[in-house]
Design an enzyme around this catalytic site. Structure first.
Site, PDB file in Angstrom:
ATOM      1  N   TYR A 190     -10.892   2.109   4.691  1.00  0.00           N
ATOM      2  CA  TYR A 190      -9.780   1.825   3.788  1.00  0.00           C
ATOM      3  C   TYR A 190     -10.224   0.852   2.700  1.00  0.00           C
ATOM      4  CZ  TYR A 190      -4.792   1.023   2.818  1.00  0.00           C
ATOM      5  OH  TYR A 190      -3.543   0.950   2.255  1.00  0.00           O
ATOM      6  N   GLY A 193       2.922  -0.827   3.915  1.00  0.00           N
ATOM      7  CA  GLY A 193       2.205  -1.743   3.038  1.00  0.00           C
ATOM      8  C   GLY A 193       2.664  -3.167   3.211  1.00  0.00           C
ATOM      9  N   SER A 222       0.790  -1.234   0.000  1.00  0.00           N
ATOM     10  CA  SER A 222       0.000   0.000   0.000  1.00  0.00           C
ATOM     11  C   SER A 222       0.820   1.281   0.000  1.00  0.00           C
ATOM     12  CB  SER A 222      -0.971  -0.001   1.181  1.00  0.00           C
ATOM     13  OG  SER A 222      -2.022  -0.913   0.923  1.00  0.00           O
ATOM     14  N   THR A 239      -5.339 -12.372  -0.259  1.00  0.00           N
ATOM     15  CA  THR A 239      -4.548 -13.142   0.704  1.00  0.00           C
ATOM     16  C   THR A 239      -5.337 -13.708   1.888  1.00  0.00           C
ATOM     17  OG1 THR A 239      -3.793 -10.982   1.528  1.00  0.00           O
ATOM     18  CG2 THR A 239      -2.280 -12.221   0.138  1.00  0.00           C
TER      19      THR A 239
END
Length: 375
Positions: A172, A311, A64, A134
């Site tokens: 987010y 990230g 990120s 993931t």
């Protein structure tokens, strides 16, 4: 700043990264710049089963942190007069039928309310899946070389209910930054990689940074990334250093180095990429999570502020922190064994907090209760 960089020795920082390896990370490399100079260190392994340390200038999937690069390109196009920060995204991307209330600013600040295509976590603990990302275990492993088109990710997200009314809350969502990618490509007529090269990578000579689309490789040298999953009652661990990052797109697909991340964040906050008024907007946080436009704005225990984005990307992670003027920076590359339960999450939080306290705070490790939000 508490830490003193004397030559090539900084035992406090070296001790922290070695303890990070003890907590479960496979490898850690760290780079710190301040008024005393630069310090770099590494700990752990480049690859499981080998003895070599992670390469100091190795490549890493930065996850990120990509959002900060993408937001900067959007704001550079705002500065060029090609995008309006408070213009409806639907004006640029009418093919998606977006809520007309969603502005470009809301994309960059995660206040649009759109569903996160990699899955949504809700306050009551429930998880609503999106694509096989993931958290999906073996399904992600089996799909990790699949190519997703950005438009496909957006349409999946828009097929789900919005999380809230545009501009009324913060959540987010990788979807915001894939829309930002498509916005860049629509108004310029060029790929996001070409615009990234024109506006950031070329001017700053970031030769270790790559903006991929569906390319599966990662340049050498690099530490290896791993993913653990269950299959037929057995726990399996697979090397996922090579994967097709189109599943995350501009939510987190870029590759970089700790050196390039330092150069980028120092240049950005030093005023070399954006006009002062747009940089000020970028670093003005909303109230709920302290998120500006592509960066978190965080208070350091003991006083002071850092501008940051971190990230994680399936066994790789990157840290990027700076003082608001770009004069002191901390960048790091981490490798680990990821899994569907995100079991390294707590260790990640504690380690980043300790590093930030050591470099930007008073040097005393803060308590877990003050853990900073990282992504």
């Amino acid at each position: 700043m508490s830490v003193t960089l004397t030559g090539q020795t900084c035992p406090e920082l070296q001790k922290i990264i070695e303890e990070m390896v003890d907590s479960g990370f496979v490898g850690v490399t760290l780079r710190v710049h301040n008024e005393h100079g630069e310090w770099t260190g590494s700990a752990g392994l480049r690859e499981l089963g080998r003895i070599e340390k992670p390469p100091i200038d190795g490549h890493v999937r930065i996850g990120s942190n990509t959002k900060t690069f993408t937001a900067t390109v959007v704001l550079q196009l705002v500065a060029e007069g090609r995008i309006g920060l408070d213009t409806a995204v639907d004006d640029y991307l009418p093919e998606f039928g977006l809520d007309r209330r969603i502005t470009v600013r809301m994309l960059l600040q995660h206040t649009s309310g759109v569903f996160n295509f990699t899955g949504e976590y809700f306050e009551d603990g429930t998880f609503v899946p999106g694509i096989p990302a993931t958290p999906a275990g073996k399904e992600w492993v089996d799909n990790r070389f699949h190519t997703y088109r950005p438009e496909e990710l957006i349409r999946l997200a828009l097929s789900k209910p919005a999380r809230f009314e545009p501009g009324t809350d913060w959540s987010y969502a990788n979807t915001n930054y894939v829309l930002a990618r498509l916005l860049i490509e629509k108004v310029t007529g060029r790929s996001v990689a070409e615009e990234m090269q024109r506006l950031i990578l070329g001017p700053l000579n970031l030769t270790g940074t790559v903006q991929p689309t569906s390319e599966t490789g990662i340049p050498e040298p690099h530490a290896h990334a791993y993913y653990r999953y269950e299959e037929d009652g057995q726990t399996r661990t697979v090397d996922v250093s090579s994967q097709n990052p189109s599943w995350i797109s501009s939510g987190g697909d870029m590759i970089s180095t700790t050196r390039d991340l330092h150069t980028f964040i120092a240049a950005l906050l030093g005023g070399k990429l954006l006009p002062a008024e747009l940089l000020a907007e970028m670093c003005t946080p909303e109230a709920k999570a302290g998120y500006g436009l592509g960066v978190f704005v965080q208070e350091v225990p003991g006083g002071g502020t850092v501008i940051t984005h971190n990230g994680g990307m399936a066994g790789h992670a990157a840290l990027m922190y700076s003082t608001p003027d770009g004069s002191t920076t901390l960048t790091a590359a981490l490798s680990y064994v990821d899994d569907a339960d995100l079991s390294m999450g707590e260790a990640f939080q504690k380690a980043t907090q300790r590093l930030v306290q050591e470099v930007f705070g008073d040097g005393r490790a803060a308590s877990a209760e003050a853990a900073q939000q990282t992504r």
